[in-house]
Design an enzyme around this catalytic site. Structure first.
Site, short mmCIF file in Angstrom:
data_model
loop_
_atom_site.label_atom_id
_atom_site.label_comp_id
_atom_site.label_asym_id
_atom_site.label_seq_id
_atom_site.Cartn_x
_atom_site.Cartn_y
_atom_site.Cartn_z
N ASP A 7 0.83 -1.22 0.00
CA ASP A 7 0.00 0.00 0.00
C ASP A 7 0.85 1.26 0.00
O ASP A 7 0.54 2.25 -0.65
CB ASP A 7 -0.90 0.03 1.24
CG ASP A 7 -1.97 -1.05 1.18
OD1 ASP A 7 -1.95 -1.84 0.20
OD2 ASP A 7 -2.79 -1.12 2.12
N SER A 50 -35.59 -6.83 -14.42
CA SER A 50 -35.26 -7.55 -13.20
C SER A 50 -35.54 -9.03 -13.45
O SER A 50 -36.00 -9.40 -14.52
CB SER A 50 -36.07 -7.01 -12.03
OG SER A 50 -37.43 -7.10 -12.34
N GLU A 96 -24.62 -18.05 -10.62
CA GLU A 96 -23.80 -16.98 -10.03
C GLU A 96 -24.37 -16.59 -8.69
O GLU A 96 -25.54 -16.84 -8.41
CB GLU A 96 -23.89 -15.73 -10.91
CG GLU A 96 -23.19 -15.83 -12.19
CD GLU A 96 -23.53 -14.65 -13.10
OE1 GLU A 96 -24.25 -13.71 -12.67
OE2 GLU A 96 -23.10 -14.70 -14.24
N LYS A 141 -25.98 -14.03 -6.18
CA LYS A 141 -26.81 -12.82 -6.33
C LYS A 141 -26.33 -11.82 -5.28
O LYS A 141 -26.59 -11.98 -4.09
CB LYS A 141 -28.29 -13.16 -6.13
CG LYS A 141 -29.20 -11.99 -6.40
CD LYS A 141 -30.63 -12.45 -6.46
CE LYS A 141 -31.57 -11.31 -6.78
NZ LYS A 141 -31.51 -10.20 -5.85
N ASP A 192 -26.02 -8.71 -2.98
CA ASP A 192 -27.06 -7.89 -2.37
C ASP A 192 -26.63 -6.43 -2.28
O ASP A 192 -26.10 -5.98 -1.27
CB ASP A 192 -27.37 -8.45 -0.97
CG ASP A 192 -28.71 -7.94 -0.47
OD1 ASP A 192 -29.42 -7.30 -1.25
OD2 ASP A 192 -29.02 -8.18 0.70
N TYR A 236 -21.85 -7.99 -14.17
CA TYR A 236 -22.29 -9.31 -14.60
C TYR A 236 -22.86 -9.38 -16.01
O TYR A 236 -23.21 -10.46 -16.48
CB TYR A 236 -23.27 -9.92 -13.60
CG TYR A 236 -24.43 -9.02 -13.25
CD1 TYR A 236 -25.40 -8.71 -14.18
CD2 TYR A 236 -24.55 -8.48 -11.98
CE1 TYR A 236 -26.44 -7.87 -13.87
CE2 TYR A 236 -25.60 -7.65 -11.64
CZ TYR A 236 -26.54 -7.35 -12.59
OH TYR A 236 -27.56 -6.52 -12.28
N LYS A 284 -34.04 -16.97 -4.22
CA LYS A 284 -33.82 -16.11 -3.05
C LYS A 284 -33.67 -16.98 -1.80
O LYS A 284 -34.52 -17.83 -1.55
CB LYS A 284 -35.01 -15.16 -2.85
CG LYS A 284 -35.28 -14.26 -4.03
CD LYS A 284 -34.39 -13.05 -4.04
CE LYS A 284 -34.85 -12.02 -3.07
NZ LYS A 284 -35.43 -10.83 -3.61
N CYS A 304 -57.93 3.03 26.09
CA CYS A 304 -56.72 3.62 25.51
C CYS A 304 -55.68 3.85 26.60
O CYS A 304 -56.00 4.39 27.67
CB CYS A 304 -57.06 4.94 24.82
SG CYS A 304 -55.60 5.78 24.20
N CYS A 343 -55.44 7.91 26.89
CA CYS A 343 -56.52 8.79 27.32
C CYS A 343 -57.66 8.04 28.00
O CYS A 343 -58.67 8.63 28.37
CB CYS A 343 -57.06 9.59 26.12
SG CYS A 343 -57.94 8.56 24.95
N CYS A 357 -58.33 3.89 19.15
CA CYS A 357 -58.86 4.90 20.04
C CYS A 357 -59.45 5.97 19.13
O CYS A 357 -58.75 6.47 18.25
CB CYS A 357 -57.73 5.50 20.88
SG CYS A 357 -58.19 7.04 21.68
N CYS A 395 -57.27 12.63 21.92
CA CYS A 395 -56.32 11.74 22.60
C CYS A 395 -54.90 12.31 22.49
O CYS A 395 -54.42 12.56 21.38
CB CYS A 395 -56.38 10.35 21.96
SG CYS A 395 -55.05 9.27 22.50
S1 IVH Z 1 -28.66 -10.71 -13.82
C1 IVH Z 1 -32.28 -9.09 -16.70
N1 IVH Z 1 -26.86 -11.41 -12.06
O1 IVH Z 1 -30.54 -8.90 -8.77
C2 IVH Z 1 -31.71 -8.86 -15.34
N2 IVH Z 1 -28.51 -9.86 -11.39
O2 IVH Z 1 -33.69 -8.85 -10.43
C3 IVH Z 1 -30.34 -9.41 -15.26
N3 IVH Z 1 -28.24 -9.03 -9.11
O3 IVH Z 1 -31.47 -5.90 -9.24
C4 IVH Z 1 -29.86 -9.45 -13.87
N4 IVH Z 1 -26.43 -10.19 -8.63
O4 IVH Z 1 -29.03 -6.03 -9.98
C5 IVH Z 1 -27.95 -10.67 -12.29
N5 IVH Z 1 -25.17 -12.08 -10.66
C6 IVH Z 1 -26.24 -11.35 -10.88
C7 IVH Z 1 -26.78 -10.50 -9.90
C8 IVH Z 1 -27.93 -9.77 -10.20
C9 IVH Z 1 -27.31 -9.31 -8.18
C10 IVH Z 1 -29.39 -8.14 -8.92
C11 IVH Z 1 -29.69 -7.25 -10.10
C12 IVH Z 1 -31.19 -7.02 -10.02
C13 IVH Z 1 -31.67 -8.22 -9.27
C14 IVH Z 1 -32.39 -9.20 -10.21
#
Ligand code: IVH
Length: 666
Positions: A32, A81, A111, A113, A115, A220, A309, A403, A406, A421, A426
């Site tokens: 660093d 989405s 992959e 997901k 958050d 992605y 999920k 209540c 009151c 209430c 009140c």
């Molecule tokens: S693919 C057509 N891959 O999850 C949509 N989404 O509804 C293609 N997310 O808000 C999305 N990791 O931002 C994809 N490896 C991943 C992801 C990912 C997180 C999020 C994305 C979206 C929601 C999916």
């Protein structure tokens, strides 16, 4: 190139390389201290020779001034989405449908997901030019300045391509913990989870704040057509993104069968706690683009991908007692007071019990061991009771009949589960109403916290919201912990709040069913309080977003004598009663709609009237209801009648719906 120029170029190159190794590959190639030294050398050279500051210099990550607001960005390709799967059954359904459509000769890529929040990044000739949030999928917000501060986002790619990419910005668990620890120390509100913290950081107008938050990102996909880049599968796309210098998540796997997918899910369900960032599921995508094309899209999401999920984390703790509060509308809300316990990243000591029915249904008793989880990963709730661990001699919980504030009788309104209430005097309801009135999204009065409101009521300095505006510094300094400075600030904040636009006041009044969005619509539509107060039920329900229930509530609210008096008093002390929202001004000629008066007629097939109107207005056009000499353009849908005839006779330009859509998409 002279010596300085050469050194600056060299430093840029080295710092890009070292930064890439550190932030993208997670494999630092220099200590660093070496990076910092070179960075400081570059800063010094740039300071002495400002003409040598490259726009993508590593020193330019935190540039720019504090913004006044975010510009809107129309995504070149919509940001869709994914549909969700919550269990094995959902995944098997998804798999079956795919096999029905394209046969068995294909594979998935699984992959993590991540958050965080979805972002879109645009590069022109390899240089990062714009970054945006997802927004509603077609229009997001320009958060370029904040995204530039994320070191994992390359400012310059390894090839000079023009490309739009999609990914997830997130806050690593460690950054989240230290951020919250620092906030706790300063007595500031804590972020509920890393996702909220990341979103909150990127929504800041001052890029220095985002820069201090240690965010990161994974990319992605490519926005639009991947085939245009000579690649034909998702896996190849991820490799290509990596070659360009983007951070892509390593923990991905090709899966030939749904069994393989389920095994990947099981593995990550177990390993999830060991990751340095939060994931909320697994994304499963059909690999080959030709297969994706065959499967296509529904209105909202691709048919070739799904998001599994993870179920919300559940923990067990003890219910110590049940707290009751009287809300602004008189509803009595029971809250479980719990032995503090860690759930999904935060310590939980309270959880909503919603209402009496829920307590009875689940037979929740004080002293019970209860199961807690966070709904939507944010709001803690009680899922149920562990009956075989129930202590002896417990009693079913009974809600009070009177209540707690009151003492008037509590009633249950037909069709409602809540106990209420209904005494308008009140004190608890009045206090809650005033807290709401001054709250951030309503009149936004700084320095008027819950405790101060309660004290003002107790000391009888105020009895309603209008009284706030009569408060004097001399009175305020007599309250607990209120010095001269805070008192003066509070009076100033109140004074400032008088200038708020009408929608804040409308929301602040707490009319039942009128939330922030409805308040904005009403203010825009009626522009003054007087006009709204005179509105009839029919008129209100004619507004697209206002339903019967809300219209009834608005009319009944303004019909009340006490309300009329309150509004009069607020007006009397100088509170603004008009809408001040500005319509966006787009320069005439900037697009085919800007500065034009446009009439819509006939049936539109692809857009609703309101959607068309909103889009035209967004582009600076005015939509009018009738054709006259002033009309610039008529959009004629199917079965257009007299307006079309009139426009034709006046020689006004006429478009069909297809032309409209074509132009809106330009
Ligand atoms: S693919 C057509 N891959 O999850 C949509 N989404 O509804 C293609 N997310 O808000 C999305 N990791 O931002 C994809 N490896 C991943 C992801 C990912 C997180 C999020 C994305 C979206 C929601 C999916």
């Amino acid at each position: 190139m002279n010596e300085t120029e050469q050194r600056v170029a060299e430093l840029n190159q080295l710092l890009h390389e070292y930064g890439y190794a550190y932030y993208v590959l997670d494999k630092p190639i220099v200590p660093d201290a070496v990076y910092d030294e070179l960075l400081h050398e570059l800063i010094a050279l740039e300071k002495a020779n400002p003409s040598l500051i490259y726009p993508d210099s590593p020193t330019q990550r935190v540039g720019g001034a504090v913004l006044e607001g975010f510009q809107k960005v129309t995504h070149q390709y919509p940001m869709l989405s994914l549909s969700n799967a919550f269990d094995e059954g959902d995944l098997r359904d998804f798999d079956r449908k795919i096999r029905q459509a394209i046969g068995d000769n294909f594979s998935y890529v699984c992959e993590l997901k991540i958050d965080g929040l979805a972002i879109s990044l645009r590069y022109e000739n390899g240089v990062f030019v714009q970054g945006a949030t997802r927004g509603d999928g077609s229009v997001g917000e320009d958060i370029t300045a904040n995204l530039k501060t994320i070191r994992a986002i390359p400012l310059r790619l390894k090839e000079p391509v023009t490309i739009e990419v999609r990914g997830e910005a997130y806050m690593p668990k460690k950054s989240f913990e230290s951020l919250n620890a620092a906030r706790a120390q300063r007595g500031e509100e804590l972020f509920a989870n890393p996702r909220n913290a990341a979103a909150g950081s990127l929504r800041q107008l001052d890029p220095k704040i985002a820069a201090s938050r240690n965010l990161s990102t994974f990319i992605y996909s490519i926005g639009g057509d991947g085939e245009a880049y000579g690649i034909d599968s998702h896996g190849e796309m991820l490799d290509y993104l990596q070659e360009l210098g983007f951070p892509s998540n390593r923990e991905r796997q090709a899966c030939a069968t749904v069994e393989d997918v389920l095994a990947f899910i099981t593995k990550w369900t177990e390993e999830r706690p060991n990751l340095p960032y939060e994931i909320d599921g697994i994304v499963i995508k059909v690999n080959r683009f030709s297969h994706q094309d065959e499967l296509g899209f529904t209105a909202k999401s691709p048919r070739w991908a799904i998001a599994y999920k993870f179920p919300a984390e559940e923990v067990v703790t003890k219910l110590l007692h049940i707290d009751l509060t009287v809300g602004r509308t008189g509803v009595i809300t029971p809250t479980a007071i719990l032995e503090p316990v860690q759930v999904a990243g935060t310590t939980v000591g309270r959880a909503s019990l919603h209402n009496e029915d829920l307590i009875r249904e689940k037979d929740i008793r004080i002293g019970d061991k209860v199961i807690i989880r966070k709904a939507g990963d944010i709001i803690p709730e009680v899922v149920g009771v562990i009956l075989d661990q129930r202590p002896e001699h417990t009693e079913p919980y009974k809600m009070p009949e009177h209540c707690i504030a009151c003492d008037s009788d509590l009633i249950r309104i037909e069709g409602e589960v809540a106990l209420r209430c209904v005494n308008p005097a009140c004190p608890a309801q009045i206090a809650e109403g005033i807290k709401h009135f001054v709250s951030r999204n309503a009149m936004n009065v700084d320095g008027l916290g819950e405790k101060v409101v309660e004290q003002l009521l107790r000391e009888r300095y105020i009895a309603n919201a209008a009284d706030l505006y009569l408060l004097q510094v001399e009175q305020l300094v007599q309250l607990d912990r209120m010095g001269q400075k805070s008192a003066t600030n509070l009076v100033e904040a109140l004074e400032k709040s008088k200038e708020n636009s009408l929608e804040r006041l409308l929301f602040g009044l707490g009319i039942r069913h009128v939330g922030e969005k409805a308040a904005k619509i009403l203010a825009e539509q009626y522009e003054t309080m007087d006009a709204l107060m005179a509105a009839t039920n029919t008129e209100l329900t004619n507004i697209h977003e206002i339903g019967d229930k809300m219209a009834d509530s608005i009319v009944a609210y303004f019909d009340n004598e006490e309300v009329k008096l309150l509004i009069q008093r607020l007006q009397g002390v100088g509170v603004n009663m008009t809408y001040k929202g500005k319509k966006v001004v787009v320069e005439a000629g900037a697009n085919p709609f800007a500065g034009k008066t446009i009439v819509l007629t006939g049936k539109l097939a692809q857009l609703t009237r309101n959607e068309a109107k909103a889009k035209i207005e967004e582009l600076g056009g005015t939509v009018s209801g009738s054709v006259s000499k002033k009309t610039d353009l008529l959009i004629a849908g199917e079965d257009a009648g007299s307006k079309l005839d009139k426009a034709q006779s006046l020689g006004i330009e006429i478009w069909d719906e297809n032309r409209l859509i074509e132009q809106l998409q330009q």
